[in-house]
Design an enzyme around this catalytic site. Structure first.
Site, short mmCIF file in Angstrom:
data_model
loop_
_atom_site.label_atom_id
_atom_site.label_comp_id
_atom_site.label_asym_id
_atom_site.label_seq_id
_atom_site.Cartn_x
_atom_site.Cartn_y
_atom_site.Cartn_z
N HIS A 13 -76.89 -11.92 -61.72
CA HIS A 13 -76.71 -12.93 -62.78
C HIS A 13 -76.08 -12.23 -63.98
O HIS A 13 -76.76 -11.54 -64.73
CB HIS A 13 -78.05 -13.55 -63.18
CG HIS A 13 -77.92 -14.65 -64.18
ND1 HIS A 13 -78.39 -15.92 -63.94
CD2 HIS A 13 -77.39 -14.70 -65.43
CE1 HIS A 13 -78.15 -16.69 -65.00
NE2 HIS A 13 -77.54 -15.96 -65.92
N HIS A 15 -73.06 -12.50 -67.29
CA HIS A 15 -72.06 -13.16 -68.12
C HIS A 15 -71.06 -12.10 -68.60
O HIS A 15 -71.46 -11.13 -69.25
CB HIS A 15 -72.70 -13.82 -69.34
CG HIS A 15 -73.66 -14.92 -69.00
ND1 HIS A 15 -73.28 -16.24 -68.93
CD2 HIS A 15 -74.99 -14.88 -68.71
CE1 HIS A 15 -74.34 -16.98 -68.61
NE2 HIS A 15 -75.39 -16.17 -68.47
N LYS A 99 -73.31 -22.98 -59.66
CA LYS A 99 -74.32 -22.88 -60.71
C LYS A 99 -74.63 -24.26 -61.28
O LYS A 99 -73.73 -24.99 -61.72
CB LYS A 99 -73.84 -21.96 -61.83
CG LYS A 99 -74.83 -21.80 -63.00
CD LYS A 99 -76.14 -21.14 -62.54
CE LYS A 99 -77.14 -21.04 -63.69
NZ LYS A 99 -76.86 -19.88 -64.55
N HIS A 136 -80.21 -22.93 -63.47
CA HIS A 136 -80.83 -22.69 -64.77
C HIS A 136 -81.99 -23.67 -64.87
O HIS A 136 -81.80 -24.88 -65.07
CB HIS A 136 -79.83 -22.91 -65.90
CG HIS A 136 -80.40 -22.63 -67.26
ND1 HIS A 136 -80.03 -21.55 -68.01
CD2 HIS A 136 -81.35 -23.28 -67.99
CE1 HIS A 136 -80.70 -21.54 -69.15
NE2 HIS A 136 -81.51 -22.59 -69.16
N HIS A 174 -83.16 -16.24 -63.73
CA HIS A 174 -83.92 -15.73 -64.88
C HIS A 174 -85.27 -16.43 -65.05
O HIS A 174 -85.58 -17.01 -66.09
CB HIS A 174 -83.12 -15.81 -66.18
CG HIS A 174 -82.34 -17.07 -66.40
ND1 HIS A 174 -82.85 -18.33 -66.22
CD2 HIS A 174 -81.06 -17.26 -66.80
CE1 HIS A 174 -81.93 -19.23 -66.50
NE2 HIS A 174 -80.84 -18.60 -66.86
N ASP A 247 -78.84 -11.17 -66.49
CA ASP A 247 -78.49 -12.19 -67.48
C ASP A 247 -77.96 -11.53 -68.75
O ASP A 247 -78.19 -12.01 -69.86
CB ASP A 247 -79.67 -13.09 -67.80
CG ASP A 247 -79.26 -14.37 -68.54
OD1 ASP A 247 -78.06 -14.71 -68.52
OD2 ASP A 247 -80.13 -15.01 -69.16
#
Length: 349
Positions: A13, A15, A99, A136, A174, A247
């Site tokens: 995970h 970004h 996602k 999420h 997460h 994350d």
């Protein structure tokens, strides 16, 4: 001095953003991880396979020469997503997962799903072809306390989805609560969960006690101490359904240190050192490799990495770079609030 040799880890995970921030942060993940599941919440989001292909090229262009880092692309699920395009991207190896963002749940999630039942046809196609859904897991109902959003999401959305499409392979991203850990453990073989580095280290006091500290603010927000301890127990358990997803979510300091600061913790540069500290505290260094390098590939049906890394513990604390430059701004690196004694021997920071 103590050393630990493990298979090179993956980040399930991550970004990387875009533009100057992408250029700044991508080399840090590539320095430690072999592969990463790349989040699609750009502006505009990565919705189609063509979007994913273009973003993948930008990521590869931001990597150091000779890097072996592999970005595993995801598509941003919307109520207009096309099952045929998603299946095509998955079958040709371009896209690894989809996602699900509930609309408004986190950074750049405004285009997310408002009615989960509207995307059931896409999810049924994904279940048929064995494509994972990354979730999420928070509701956005303003009447729900922000610290309860994960538990309510499980009750209202995830549990009904599991009953409706039990063969769908789901990663609860997460996870931040004991509720989430317990649900994953009891939900059958097709569900796993990523746990972040920072949620193993901080509880909500880190954000709020002694003043508001924006660089610990993330979504899902850190919870009570009992939840942090439940996450630790899951991470060190060796159970295959729990694996690392950092994350790591960079924002430049002006966007973090503002009246309405962005959610996200940038932990890519020192994640492995922090995790070695956590697992050493728990007398579980022998299970660090499972959490960082084995369980994730197994869930995603990929082989573990053959390359090994060597973590070294020194008696004196290791100094890590506190900020990195991104264009004209800086990004603050996660501070675990304790001295770090571990270092990846390949880390030049």
């Amino acid at each position: 001095m103590k050393t630990l040799t493990i298979r090179q880890p993956d980040d399930w995970h991550l970004h990387l953003r875009d533009g100057a921030v992408l250029q700044a942060v991508a080399p840090w993940s590539a320095a430690h991880f072999s592969r990463a599941i790349i989040m699609p919440n750009l502006v505009p989001p990565v919705v189609t396979s063509a979007d994913a292909a273009a973003y993948r090229e930008r990521i590869l262009g931001a990597l150091p020469e000779g890097s072996g880092f592999t970005p595993l692309m995801t598509l941003y699920l919307t109520e207009a997503s096309q099952a045929d395009d998603i299946e095509s991207g998955f079958r040709n190896g371009l896209v690894t997962a989809v996602k699900l963002y509930p609309a408004g749940a986190t950074t750049n999630s405004q285009s997310g799903v408002r009615d989960v039942e509207a995307v059931y046809p896409v999810l049924e196609r994904m279940a048929k072809i064995g494509m994972p859904l990354c979730v999420h897991g928070e509701v956005t109902d303003p009447e729900i306390d922000i610290f309860d959003r994960e538990a309510v999401f499980i009750e209202r959305v995830l549990a009904p989805l599991r009953r409706r499409i039990p063969e769908l392979r789901i990663v609860m991203e997460h996870v931040t609560t004991k509720d989430g850990v317990d649900f994953v453990r009891g939900a059958g073989e097709n569900i796993g969960a990523t746990i972040t580095t920072h949620h193993l280290i901080i509880n909500r006091n880190a954000i709020l006690a002694g003043g508001i500290r924006p660089h610990y603010y993330c979504l899902p927000v850190a919870k009570r101490e009992k939840h942090r301890l439940a996450l630790r127990e899951a991470a060190i358990s060796g159970e295959g359904r729990f694996f690392l997803g950092t994350d790591s979510a960079p924002h430049v300091d002006p966007l973090k240190e503002s009246a309405c600061g962005c959610a996200g913790v940038f932990n890519a540069p020192n994640t492995m050192a922090c995790l070695a500290h956590v697992f050493e505290e728990e007398n579980a260094l022998d299970r660090l490799e499972a959490f960082t390098s084995l369980n994730g590939p197994a869930f995603y049906r990929l082989p573990p990495n053959e390359k090994r890394i060597r973590l070294v513990r020194s008696d004196e604390p290791v100094e890590y770079q506190r900020k990195i430059r991104a264009g004209q701004d800086e990004i603050t690196v996660f501070d675990p609030m304790f001295p770090i004694h571990w270092k990846d021997e390949d880390d030049a920071s």
